[in-house]
Every structure is written in structure tokens, then in C-alpha cells.
Design a protein around this motif. Structure first.
Motif, PDB file in Angstrom:
ATOM      1  N   ALA A  37      -4.872  -6.774  -9.105  1.00  0.00           N
ATOM      2  CA  ALA A  37      -4.019  -7.702  -8.348  1.00  0.00           C
ATOM      3  C   ALA A  37      -3.010  -6.946  -7.500  1.00  0.00           C
ATOM      4  N   VAL A  38      -2.447  -5.867  -8.046  1.00  0.00           N
ATOM      5  CA  VAL A  38      -1.471  -5.060  -7.299  1.00  0.00           C
ATOM      6  C   VAL A  38      -2.131  -4.428  -6.078  1.00  0.00           C
ATOM      7  N   VAL A  39      -3.282  -3.804  -6.275  1.00  0.00           N
ATOM      8  CA  VAL A  39      -3.975  -3.145  -5.158  1.00  0.00           C
ATOM      9  C   VAL A  39      -4.354  -4.162  -4.087  1.00  0.00           C
ATOM     10  N   ASN A  40      -4.899  -5.285  -4.504  1.00  0.00           N
ATOM     11  CA  ASN A  40      -5.300  -6.296  -3.527  1.00  0.00           C
ATOM     12  C   ASN A  40      -4.116  -6.838  -2.747  1.00  0.00           C
ATOM     13  N   ARG A  41      -2.968  -6.983  -3.417  1.00  0.00           N
ATOM     14  CA  ARG A  41      -1.777  -7.474  -2.712  1.00  0.00           C
ATOM     15  C   ARG A  41      -1.299  -6.446  -1.698  1.00  0.00           C
ATOM     16  N   CYS A  42      -1.401  -5.177  -2.028  1.00  0.00           N
ATOM     17  CA  CYS A  42      -1.046  -4.123  -1.070  1.00  0.00           C
ATOM     18  C   CYS A  42      -1.908  -4.237   0.187  1.00  0.00           C
ATOM     19  N   LEU A  43      -3.194  -4.459  -0.003  1.00  0.00           N
ATOM     20  CA  LEU A  43      -4.105  -4.579   1.141  1.00  0.00           C
ATOM     21  C   LEU A  43      -3.777  -5.826   1.960  1.00  0.00           C
ATOM     22  N   GLU A  44      -3.476  -6.928   1.278  1.00  0.00           N
ATOM     23  CA  GLU A  44      -3.124  -8.163   1.971  1.00  0.00           C
ATOM     24  C   GLU A  44      -1.868  -7.987   2.825  1.00  0.00           C
ATOM     25  N   LEU A  45      -0.957  -7.146   2.354  1.00  0.00           N
ATOM     26  CA  LEU A  45       0.296  -6.911   3.074  1.00  0.00           C
ATOM     27  C   LEU A  45       0.151  -5.897   4.200  1.00  0.00           C
ATOM     28  N   GLY A  46      -1.056  -5.365   4.363  1.00  0.00           N
ATOM     29  CA  GLY A  46      -1.327  -4.475   5.493  1.00  0.00           C
ATOM     30  C   GLY A  46      -1.315  -2.998   5.193  1.00  0.00           C
ATOM     31  N   ILE A  47      -1.043  -2.604   3.960  1.00  0.00           N
ATOM     32  CA  ILE A  47      -1.041  -1.186   3.596  1.00  0.00           C
ATOM     33  C   ILE A  47      -2.454  -0.623   3.713  1.00  0.00           C
ATOM     34  N   ASN A  48      -2.575   0.538   4.355  1.00  0.00           N
ATOM     35  CA  ASN A  48      -3.917   1.122   4.511  1.00  0.00           C
ATOM     36  C   ASN A  48      -4.070   2.483   3.840  1.00  0.00           C
ATOM     37  N   PHE A  49      -3.000   2.983   3.195  1.00  0.00           N
ATOM     38  CA  PHE A  49      -3.056   4.289   2.551  1.00  0.00           C
ATOM     39  C   PHE A  49      -2.847   4.122   1.049  1.00  0.00           C
ATOM     40  N   LEU A  50      -3.854   4.511   0.267  1.00  0.00           N
ATOM     41  CA  LEU A  50      -3.798   4.407  -1.185  1.00  0.00           C
ATOM     42  C   LEU A  50      -3.921   5.803  -1.778  1.00  0.00           C
ATOM     43  N   ASP A  51      -2.954   6.175  -2.616  1.00  0.00           N
ATOM     44  CA  ASP A  51      -2.953   7.509  -3.217  1.00  0.00           C
ATOM     45  C   ASP A  51      -3.079   7.416  -4.733  1.00  0.00           C
ATOM     46  N   THR A  52      -3.937   8.258  -5.296  1.00  0.00           N
ATOM     47  CA  THR A  52      -4.114   8.318  -6.740  1.00  0.00           C
ATOM     48  C   THR A  52      -4.438   9.762  -7.110  1.00  0.00           C
ATOM     49  N   ALA A  53      -4.962   9.976  -8.318  1.00  0.00           N
ATOM     50  CA  ALA A  53      -5.290  11.336  -8.743  1.00  0.00           C
ATOM     51  C   ALA A  53      -6.241  11.295  -9.923  1.00  0.00           C
ATOM     52  N   ASN A  54      -7.024  12.344 -10.056  1.00  0.00           N
ATOM     53  CA  ASN A  54      -7.903  12.483 -11.212  1.00  0.00           C
ATOM     54  C   ASN A  54      -7.097  12.427 -12.507  1.00  0.00           C
ATOM     55  N   GLY A  55      -5.903  12.999 -12.479  1.00  0.00           N
ATOM     56  CA  GLY A  55      -5.084  13.080 -13.684  1.00  0.00           C
ATOM     57  C   GLY A  55      -4.361  11.803 -14.053  1.00  0.00           C
ATOM     58  N   TYR A  56      -4.459  10.750 -13.229  1.00  0.00           N
ATOM     59  CA  TYR A  56      -3.768   9.496 -13.529  1.00  0.00           C
ATOM     60  C   TYR A  56      -4.664   8.576 -14.372  1.00  0.00           C
ATOM     61  N   THR A  57      -5.184   9.090 -15.433  1.00  0.00           N
ATOM     62  CA  THR A  57      -6.056   8.373 -16.371  1.00  0.00           C
ATOM     63  C   THR A  57      -6.991   7.388 -15.658  1.00  0.00           C
ATOM     64  N   ASN A  58      -6.715   6.064 -15.758  1.00  0.00           N
ATOM     65  CA  ASN A  58      -7.637   5.060 -15.220  1.00  0.00           C
ATOM     66  C   ASN A  58      -7.257   4.548 -13.833  1.00  0.00           C
ATOM     67  N   SER A  59      -6.319   5.205 -13.161  1.00  0.00           N
ATOM     68  CA  SER A  59      -5.847   4.722 -11.863  1.00  0.00           C
ATOM     69  C   SER A  59      -6.970   4.665 -10.826  1.00  0.00           C
ATOM     70  N   GLU A  60      -7.762   5.725 -10.732  1.00  0.00           N
ATOM     71  CA  GLU A  60      -8.872   5.736  -9.769  1.00  0.00           C
ATOM     72  C   GLU A  60      -9.847   4.597 -10.051  1.00  0.00           C
ATOM     73  N   GLU A  61     -10.142   4.381 -11.316  1.00  0.00           N
ATOM     74  CA  GLU A  61     -11.087   3.314 -11.674  1.00  0.00           C
ATOM     75  C   GLU A  61     -10.537   1.943 -11.312  1.00  0.00           C
ATOM     76  N   HIS A  62      -9.254   1.727 -11.572  1.00  0.00           N
ATOM     77  CA  HIS A  62      -8.634   0.449 -11.203  1.00  0.00           C
ATOM     78  C   HIS A  62      -8.720   0.219  -9.702  1.00  0.00           C
ATOM     79  N   ILE A  63      -8.408   1.248  -8.933  1.00  0.00           N
ATOM     80  CA  ILE A  63      -8.463   1.122  -7.469  1.00  0.00           C
ATOM     81  C   ILE A  63      -9.887   0.857  -7.017  1.00  0.00           C
ATOM     82  N   GLY A  64     -10.838   1.592  -7.597  1.00  0.00           N
ATOM     83  CA  GLY A  64     -12.246   1.403  -7.241  1.00  0.00           C
ATOM     84  C   GLY A  64     -12.718  -0.016  -7.490  1.00  0.00           C
ATOM     85  N   LYS A  65     -12.318  -0.576  -8.614  1.00  0.00           N
ATOM     86  CA  LYS A  65     -12.733  -1.950  -8.926  1.00  0.00           C
ATOM     87  C   LYS A  65     -12.059  -2.947  -7.995  1.00  0.00           C
TER      88      LYS A  65
END
Length: 349
Positions: A33-61
Motif C-alpha cells: 500500500a505504501v509503495v502504490n501510494r508513492c506511485l500514485e503521488l507521482g514518485i518515480n524513484f524507488l530505493d532499496t537494498a539487498n540488505g533490507y531483508t524483505n524490502s525488495e520483495e515487497h516493492i517487487g510485489k
């Protein structure tokens, strides 16, 4: 939302991006929900990292294979060719994309790490090969140590530098910004709210928008209302009110002598304590999942802190004159109390 050119990458990024550390703390549904709201608000740059446990997976989904019009950035702490090749493969799988727009060497904050990354036959070679193959479009670096960051920019090996930037002022940041502009290296401002230590988003974001028109600001976002507030600030007047200026001065006074900037000038410790890990506990406690606070790397850091021999060398080196020994004792007590509560919660399940 207004876009800026991210240095020599040529990428046009929204002035506000998304920092993916905090979504480790929430459920998959909330993270999406957070990622989708960022996109709805016009944000086009998403930053994450391999070391951020499940962050990449959440963004991917959340993306569900979407990539067009978006700029995806991730990073790796790997210091070997084999490990970084594995991390890159995992990032592509987790994010569900065929390429990474910006791949960054993560937390290069001492001479040893920088030497490894600058080695043309080291992990950089793997990323450069991936760039030739179109799997990585641009290469960057992140750091928490000003001298290392400046050396990285001067090397000419990186298209972007990510470094902490907020109104608490990191020593030498102006020089680093000037250097990045001279070399056309895109500047990404992490920790615009000092990792949660600054609790007034209006003051923090307005300050950066006013002062740094060519800098990409990436606050870490955990909840939908947080990004809605920040975008509202960014799209309104950037002029600070008298009350906001007073608040900024107040925060500086409150945190000025009790705020670890993770510059690591205090190192090396005579008994090898990772001092900045211990000093940053209030910040980390706001950002990290409990499992990361009370097990693994950070738990080990606090175990080592019990070996402090009170030599005081760290305080002599600290450019901010922090009472490191006193603060570490306070944070050790808080960590021990939190760990007991965490373990009790696990036992009751």
C-alpha cells in the motif's frame, strides 16, 4: 511533481524519492500500500537494498512487473565478485524486473572497503559487466563517511553518491556537494529526517528543498500518511515560517551534543566495539524490525560494547565532542530492556 537531472546518469527523477528501509517493519499488505501510494503521488524513484531483508520483495510485489516510467535503485554490501553477482541476481528476482536502473555499492565507509570497490578486478568488475549487458543501467555508491565519499566522487568510477543530508549538518557536506556538482555526480540525500531523529517533516523537507535544488531527497517511508504529508509539503510553499525556524534551532540544540552522525572518526576502538552501531540505537530502534535489533549484527555489537574499557580515545577523536562512553551505557541499558521484552514476546507466542 518537479523532476531533476540526476547528474551524469541523465535520469530525470522526482525531487522526492522513496527510501525502502522502513517497509521491513510492516506487513506485506501495508508495504504494498505504501509503495502504490508513492506511485500514485507521482514518485518515480524507488530505493532499496539487498540488505533490507524483505524490502525488495515487497516493492517487487507492489510493482507486479511494472517498470516503465520508474527508476529502481538497489544496492549491495557485497565485497567479493561472487557475492555481488549473487546479490544482483537476487535483486532482479525479488523486484521482478529485467534490469536495475541504479545499482549501488552499499555503505562504503572506510578505506579498506573503498579499496576493494575501486579494484578493477573486484566486485566492481561484475557490476560493470552487467552494465555492458544492459542488466544494470547506472552505477553508484553510498557512504556515511565524508572523506571516503569525497574520494569516491573523485575516483570517477561512480555516477551517483548517496550520503546523509539534513539540517543537522554533516561536517564537510558542502564540500562534498560542490565536488559532486563539479564532477556531474548525482547527489542522493539519505536520512533527510536524520533517520527519524527529526520528527517535524515540514522543517526537514522545506530546509532541503530551499537549499539544494539539484539533490534527490529520499525519506524512508513506513506508512501512507508519511509520504502524503511529505508530498504535500513539497508541492506547497517551501518558505519556512518563523515557528518552523525556531523549531529547527530547537532540534539542533537538543540533538547537537547527543546525536551520532556515524562518521566513524571515533574508530578504531581499542577493543573493537562498533561504536556507531551502539551510538545509533535510538535511531535504529525507529527504523529496523525487532529481529534485526535484537539478533544478529546489532546484538553482537551490543555484546562487544560490554567490553568497553573506558579508555576515552573515541571521545578524543569525535569531531562533535559527544560523551560517547556515557551515551553507550545509556543505549546498552535500553537495548537490554528491549531485548528482554522482545524475547518475552517470542516466548508467549
Amino acid at each position: 511533481m518537479e523532476k531533476i537531472r540526476l547528474g551524469k546518469t541523465g535520469l530525470m527523477v522526482t525531487k522526492i524519492g522513496f527510501g525502502g528501509i522502513p517497509i521491513q517493519r510492516v506487513s506485506e499488505e501495508q508495504a504494498i500500500a505504501v509503495v502504490n501510494r508513492c506511485l500514485e503521488l507521482g514518485i518515480n524513484f524507488l530505493d532499496t537494498a539487498n540488505g533490507y531483508t524483505n524490502s525488495e520483495e515487497h516493492i517487487g510485489k507492489a510493482l507486479g512487473g511494472r517498470h516503465e516510467g520508474l527508476i529502481l535503485a538497489t544496492k549491495s554490501l557485497a565485497r567479493t565478485r561472487e557475492e555481488i553477482a549473487n546479490h544482483l541476481k537476487l535483486s532482479l528476482q525479488r523486484l521482478g524486473v529485467e534490469y536495475i536502473d541504479l545499482y549501488q555499492f552499499h555503505n562504503v565507509s572506510d578505506q579498506k572497503a573503498l579499496k576493494v570497490i575501486l579494484d578493477p578486478d573486484g566486485p566492481r568488475a561484475v557490476v560493470e559487466e552487467a552494465q555492458k549487458a544492459g542488466i544494470v543501467k547506472h552505477i553508484g555508491i553510498t557512504s556515511h563517511q565524508i572523506d571516503i565519499a569525497k574520494e569516491a566522487v573523485k575516483s570517477g568510477c561512480f555516477e551517483t553518491i548517496m550520503f546523509p543530508l539534513n539540517f543537522m549538518d554533516y561536517e564537510g557536506t558542502g564540500e562534498l556537494l560542490s565536488l559532486a556538482r563539479q564532477r556531474d555526480v548525482g547527489f542522493i540525500a539519505m536520512k533527510p529526517l536524520a533517520g527519524g531523529m527529526i520528527d517535524d517533516a515540514a522543517v526537514a523537507i522545506k530546509y532541503l528543498l530551499q537549499r539544494f535544488s539539484d539533490v534527490l531527497i529520499i525519506p524512508g517511508i513506513e506508512k501512507v500518511p508519511e509520504i502524503e504529508e511529505i508530498i504535500q509539503i513539497a508541492e506547497g510553499s517551501w518558505k519556512m515560517t518563523a515557528a518552523e525556524k525556531r523549531k529547527m534551532k530547537q532540534v539542533k540544540l537538543e540533538l547537537g551534543t547527543r546525536f551520532c552522525r556515524r562518521c566513524d572518526y571515533c574508530q578504531p576502538c581499542t577493543v573493537e566495539i562498533p561504536i556507531s552501531d551502539v551510538m545509533s540505537f535510538p535511531n535504529l530502534a525507529k527504523r529496523l524490525p525487532l529481529v534485526r535489533l535484537y539478533t544478529g549484527k546489532f546484538a553482537a555489537s551490543f555484546e562487544k560494547a560490554l567490553n568497553c574499557n573506558e579508555c576515552g580515545e573515541c571521545e578524543e577523536r569525535c569531531p562533535y565532542n559527544l560523551p560517547i562512553r556515557e551515551m553507550m551505557k545509556e543505549h546498552i541499558k535500553r537495548h537490554e530492556a528491549g531485548k528482554k521484552e522482545y524475547e518475552a514476546q517470542l516466548a508467549s507466542r
